[in-house]
Design an enzyme around this catalytic site. Structure first.
Site, PDB file in Angstrom:
ATOM      1  N   GLY A 157     -37.199-119.613  40.675  1.00 54.31           N
ATOM      2  CA  GLY A 157     -37.488-120.827  41.316  1.00 54.31           C
ATOM      3  C   GLY A 157     -36.409-121.951  41.034  1.00 54.31           C
ATOM      4  N   HIS A 193     -41.595-129.475  35.969  1.00 53.24           N
ATOM      5  CA  HIS A 193     -41.580-128.547  34.914  1.00 53.24           C
ATOM      6  C   HIS A 193     -39.863-128.714  34.510  1.00 53.24           C
ATOM      7  CE1 HIS A 193     -41.894-124.160  33.691  1.00 53.24           C
ATOM      8  NE2 HIS A 193     -40.825-124.446  33.733  1.00 53.24           N
ATOM      9  N   GLU A 194     -38.994-128.645  35.308  1.00 54.43           N
ATOM     10  CA  GLU A 194     -37.856-128.594  34.964  1.00 54.43           C
ATOM     11  C   GLU A 194     -37.263-130.087  34.033  1.00 54.43           C
ATOM     12  OE1 GLU A 194     -36.680-125.734  34.953  1.00 54.43           O
ATOM     13  OE2 GLU A 194     -38.104-124.941  36.692  1.00 54.43           O
ATOM     14  N   HIS A 197     -38.529-129.852  30.628  1.00 55.35           N
ATOM     15  CA  HIS A 197     -37.640-128.875  29.851  1.00 55.35           C
ATOM     16  C   HIS A 197     -36.549-129.583  29.180  1.00 55.35           C
ATOM     17  CE1 HIS A 197     -38.752-124.666  30.185  1.00 55.35           C
ATOM     18  NE2 HIS A 197     -38.822-124.682  31.456  1.00 55.35           N
ATOM     19  N   GLU A 216     -41.467-122.393  27.862  1.00 57.05           N
ATOM     20  CA  GLU A 216     -42.163-122.227  29.282  1.00 57.05           C
ATOM     21  C   GLU A 216     -43.552-122.777  29.175  1.00 57.05           C
ATOM     22  OE1 GLU A 216     -40.308-122.138  31.589  1.00 57.05           O
ATOM     23  OE2 GLU A 216     -38.603-121.186  31.183  1.00 57.05           O
TER      24      GLU A 216
HETATM   25  N1  BES Z   1     -36.363-121.372  32.888  1.00 57.16           N
HETATM   26  C1  BES Z   1     -36.991-121.023  33.846  1.00 57.16           C
HETATM   27  C2  BES Z   1     -35.834-120.271  34.848  1.00 57.16           C
HETATM   28  C3  BES Z   1     -35.836-118.775  34.606  1.00 57.16           C
HETATM   29  C4  BES Z   1     -36.594-118.024  34.955  1.00 57.16           C
HETATM   30  C5  BES Z   1     -34.596-118.498  33.949  1.00 57.16           C
HETATM   31  C6  BES Z   1     -36.639-116.637  34.664  1.00 57.16           C
HETATM   32  C7  BES Z   1     -34.432-117.120  33.547  1.00 57.16           C
HETATM   33  C8  BES Z   1     -35.446-116.293  33.872  1.00 57.16           C
HETATM   34  C9  BES Z   1     -37.346-122.337  34.693  1.00 57.16           C
HETATM   35  O1  BES Z   1     -37.733-123.589  33.953  1.00 57.16           O
HETATM   36  C10 BES Z   1     -38.748-121.916  35.390  1.00 57.16           C
HETATM   37  O2  BES Z   1     -39.560-121.412  34.476  1.00 57.16           O
HETATM   38  N2  BES Z   1     -38.722-121.774  36.700  1.00 57.16           N
HETATM   39  C11 BES Z   1     -39.885-121.309  37.353  1.00 57.16           C
HETATM   40  C12 BES Z   1     -40.627-122.502  38.132  1.00 57.16           C
HETATM   41  C13 BES Z   1     -41.563-122.983  37.379  1.00 57.16           C
HETATM   42  C14 BES Z   1     -42.211-124.459  37.995  1.00 57.16           C
HETATM   43  C15 BES Z   1     -42.849-122.257  36.922  1.00 57.16           C
HETATM   44  C16 BES Z   1     -39.545-120.273  38.435  1.00 57.16           C
HETATM   45  O3  BES Z   1     -38.271-120.203  38.469  1.00 57.16           O
HETATM   46  O4  BES Z   1     -40.345-119.706  38.895  1.00 57.16           O
HETATM   47 ZN    ZN Z   2     -39.279-123.285  32.741  1.00 59.17          ZN
END
Ligand code: BES
Ligand code: ZN
Length: 757
Positions: A157, A193-194, A197, A216
């Site tokens: 996402g 969320h980002e 991080h 996470e």
């Molecule tokens: N760090 C993740 C992105 C990610 C996800 C990298 C899977 C590698 C594998 C990012 O911070 C994240 O958690 N993104 C979520 C959205 C969030 C609002 C829950 C996502 O991509 O769904």
């Molecule tokens: Zn994340």
């Protein structure tokens, strides 16, 4: 969509490309040689050579631009602070931006031409969120700029690259004035969320991927913390109970779940743990601790932890230490058990009379078949008993069984006040009825009510409670006014419909008749027209009730959808409020023919917004006609029509109906090799596709078919997804076998039959 990759888009009929990166978890090594592990931090000096006209972005701001011959330039970026390789990013493309300067450093949202304005909202909330986190953590955001970029091909996402956050287009670009409430909430969540991080993960990083939850789980908790502060009227901690907490409890109720801190055998396995355990269970654990220590103390402890370890790496123990120091409580001993073990307790309450209860804990499994060796752990369970006199926070069940005295004089009590802790509670059957009444009398909070129905639903799936108790409770709350409670009520009926979908028309129609009766009165009261003066909750509630009536085939509302759809495709786009766009598209498809397919496909090809495009794509899976479904499935290998990032979208709706689920499985098995080639299992998409293709089943012979298909196949990198999907199917099989007669008889006793429609 991993490493340094190319993303395509069409502008004025011309296909254009931009180059971008996605390194988390282990794909930095695809772009450049590196010690590609989170604890091996370094500074990075990045330069990009590109055509002069293109925008070049990286984690840091530009130090120098040197013109080279041949229409090229070299963009040199400032040295990054010390950071992990998975957070490095660079992007080259034709990009425009909007800039917000409300915060100490400039915030830009980049997008391809024409969509710039849709970045204003995310830029604004970023400014507010960064200021909020600066203050709460007492550590200023350390970089000289913060860029957010919308990418057309994106596996996840969004991604928190230090100072250069990347997103799927729909997760960052939005027009808040016309957006669907849930879409707006989602964009807000993702951005926050980002940004969280940037502290949790980027400044302080987990030592290794087995500590992923520290990244996470924290980012998830913090996104709601910030969202609640900035949008108090959204009441996101209420919907947390129906969303994140239930996601955690659902996945962790499966035998194939895993501990929050999970040992990883192979590097490529790390993609499999970006799941509801690391995110939702991790965050629910933090919520439990913050509830126990008090939010202020918790945030203070977290700030100390960040200060102590900034620019470094941590293990879970480091967090517990900071929280122990600030609170004077032994956080380590209490919490260790929650991160190191799989699952959670089922708390059984027996009433002994004279305001005394006997409480017992056992491992909970959705399949209801826990074995003795799986049930050895004793958790310190915070009972937080709510009575009319208040909440008793001192009661902790730290043995298998214990008696507790209730401080009540009106026979009212509920365990797990406001559903702040990770477990399910089963009461004696009379108590469920009394709690139903207590809900009506206003003795329960929204969180209590939502949690209670969620527990009842899960307990009926697993056989600890009869489904008729759930139905009684649901029926008794038909006058409920809160959207979050309604969302749990309707989603549970949705789960019954889903699990029992192969039980024949009599069953399905009786359930539909019940659903319609349930929502009818409230829906008539509120209507399905939206106005600017509607609160966030009102919009959500209208959407939910309307959606339930439509998906239950209420003739009047189905007709309304069909009319709206025709007017919409006739060119009057304003008839369709975005809150009900998905409902209308799905209904049109469900009841539609070839001509409807053409119309929906045209919306998909020529949408007026990215959200509209996604809604149309999801709806394509809702047709009931086999030939049309074949066409839709064919599209999933035409990557210039349906991008690989979106393959799963039509599958979401396809798996919920009896025809679609079989079609999907046939397609998956026939194209297995091709699918693996298109979506390498090392990346998480293949696991998602497998889950969606399997989890719709609910019959023994279907499960056997699936097991037989995978026999002898290499399950590397998606074994967890497959096992979880099969566990879901197993729990449905036993639920149907156990309860279908009693549900049917409940429905007919209560006057819900096919004929009532
Ligand atoms: N760090 C993740 C992105 C990610 C996800 C990298 C899977 C590698 C594998 C990012 O911070 C994240 O958690 N993104 C979520 C959205 C969030 C609002 C829950 C996502 O991509 O769904
Ligand atoms: Zn994340």
């Amino acid at each position: 969509m991993a490493g340094f990759y190319r993303s395509s888009y069409v502008e004025d009929g011309e296909t254009k490309y931009l180059a971008t990166t996605q390194f988390e978890p282990i794909d930095c090594r695809r772009a450049f040689p590196s010690f590609d592990e989170p604890a091996l931090k370094a500074t990075f000096d990045i330069s990009l050579i590109a055509k002069k006209s293109l925008t070049c972005l990286s984690n840091m701001d530009v130090k120098d631009t040197i013109l080279l011959g041949d229409d090229k330039k070299k963009v040199v970026f400032n040295t990054t602070p010390v950071m992990s390789t998975y957070l490095v990013a660079f992007i080259v493309g034709e990009l425009n931006y909007v800039e917000n300067n409300d915060y100490r450093v400039p915030i830009r949202v980049y997008s391809t031409s024409g969509s710039e304005k849709l970045g204003v909202y995310s830029a604004e909330i970023s400014a507010k969120t960064l200021a909020f986190f600066d203050k709460k953590f007492d550590i200023p955001y350390p970089l000289p700029k913060c860029d957010l970029v919308a990418i057309h091909d994106f596996a996840a996402g969004a991604m928190e690259n230090y100072g250069l956050i990347t997103f799927r287009t729909v997760e960052v670009l939005i027009d808040p004035k016309v957006a669907d409430v849930n879409g707006l909430k989602r964009v807000t969540e993702v951005v926050m969320h980002e940004l969280a991080h940037q502290w949790f993960g980027n400044l302080v990083t987990m030592d290794f991927w087995d500590g992923l939850w520290l990244n996470e789980g924290f980012a998830t908790w913090m996104s709601w913390y910030a969202c609640d502060a900035l949008y108090p009227d959204w009441k996101v901690w209420q919907s947390y109970v129906t969303d994140d907490l239930q996601q955690a409890l659902s996945l962790d109720g499966l035998r194939s779940s895993h501990p929050i801190e999970v040992p990883l055998k192979r590097a490529n396995d790390v993609n499999q743990i970006f799941d509801s355990i690391s995110y939702a269970k991790g965050s629910s654990l933090l919520k439990m601790i913050s509830n126990w220590l008090g939010e202020e103390t918790f945030v203070k402890g977290v700030s100390n932890y960040l200060k102590k370890h900034k620019w470094g790496n941590t293990k879970t123990r480091d967090l517990w230490e900071s929280l122990s120091d600030v609170s004077g409580k032994d956080v380590n001993t209490i919490m260790d058990i929650w991160t190191k073990n799989v699952g959670y307790p089922l708390v059984t309450v027996k009433e002994l009379g004279n305001n005394e209860i006997e409480v017992t804990q056992n491992r909970f499994l959705t399949t209801g078949d826990v074995k003795e060796e799986e049930d050895q752990l004793i958790y310190p369970v915070f009972l937080t008993i709510k009575t009319s006199k208040g909440v008793d926070t001192s009661a902790v069940l730290d043995v298998r069984t214990k008696k507790f005295k209730l401080d009540t004089d009106d026979d009212f009590f509920k365990i797990n006040a406001d559903q702040a802790c990770i477990y399910r509670t089963v009461y004696e059957s009379d108590r469920w009825i009394k709690l139903g009444k207590a809900g009506i009398e206003g003795k329960l909070s929204v969180e209590d009510k939502a949690g209670l129905v969620a527990d009842a639903a899960s307990l009926s799936t697993s056989g600890f409670l009869s489904t008729s108790s759930l139905l009684n409770l649901t029926q008794s709350w038909a006058n409920e006014t809160n959207d979050v409670v309604w969302s749990e009520l309707t989603s549970n009926i949705g789960s019954i419909k889903e699990a029992f979908k192969f039980e024949g028309a009599e069953f399905t129609e009786a359930l539909q008749s019940f659903s319609i009766d349930l929502v009818h009165q409230k829906l008539t009261e509120l209507g399905h027209e939206f106005s600017d003066s509607d609160s966030f909750g009102e919009q959500r509630l209208k959407k939910l009730l309307f959606g339930t009536a439509v998906s239950s085939n209420h003739p009047k509302y189905v007709q309304i959808c069909k009319d709206l759809f025709e007017k919409f495709v006739g060119g009057d786009k304003s008839v369709l409020n975005s809150n009900i766009r998905g409902i209308v598209f799905n209904c049109a498809a469900k009841t539609g023919d070839e001509a409807t397919f053409e119309k929906l496909f045209d919306i998909y090809q020529n949408p007026s917004s990215a959200e509209e495009k996604v809604s149309a794509l999801i709806a394509l899976g809702a047709f009931r006609d086999e030939k049309i479904l074949d066409k839709v499935l064919d599209l999933l290998f035409q990557f210039d029509v349906v991008k690989k990032q979106d393959t799963y979208k039509p599958m979401i709706s396809m798996r919920t109906n009896t025809i679609g689920v079989e079609k999907l499985w046939a397609w998956y098995t026939t194209n297995y090799e091709k699918l693996i080639e298109a979506h390498p299992p090392q990346l998480s998409m293949f696991g998602t596709l497998t889950k969606l293709s399997v989890a719709g089943f609910a019959k023994k012979e279907q499960k056997e078919k699936v097991v037989a298909f995978f026999e002898g196949k290499d399950l590397a990198y998606f074994d967890k997804s497959l096992a979880q999907a099969l566990d879901v199917v197993t729990s449905k099989i036993s639920w149907v076998e156990r309860d279908s007669d009693s549900i049917l008889s409940w429905l007919s006793t209560n006057g819900y039959t096919k004929s009532k429609l």
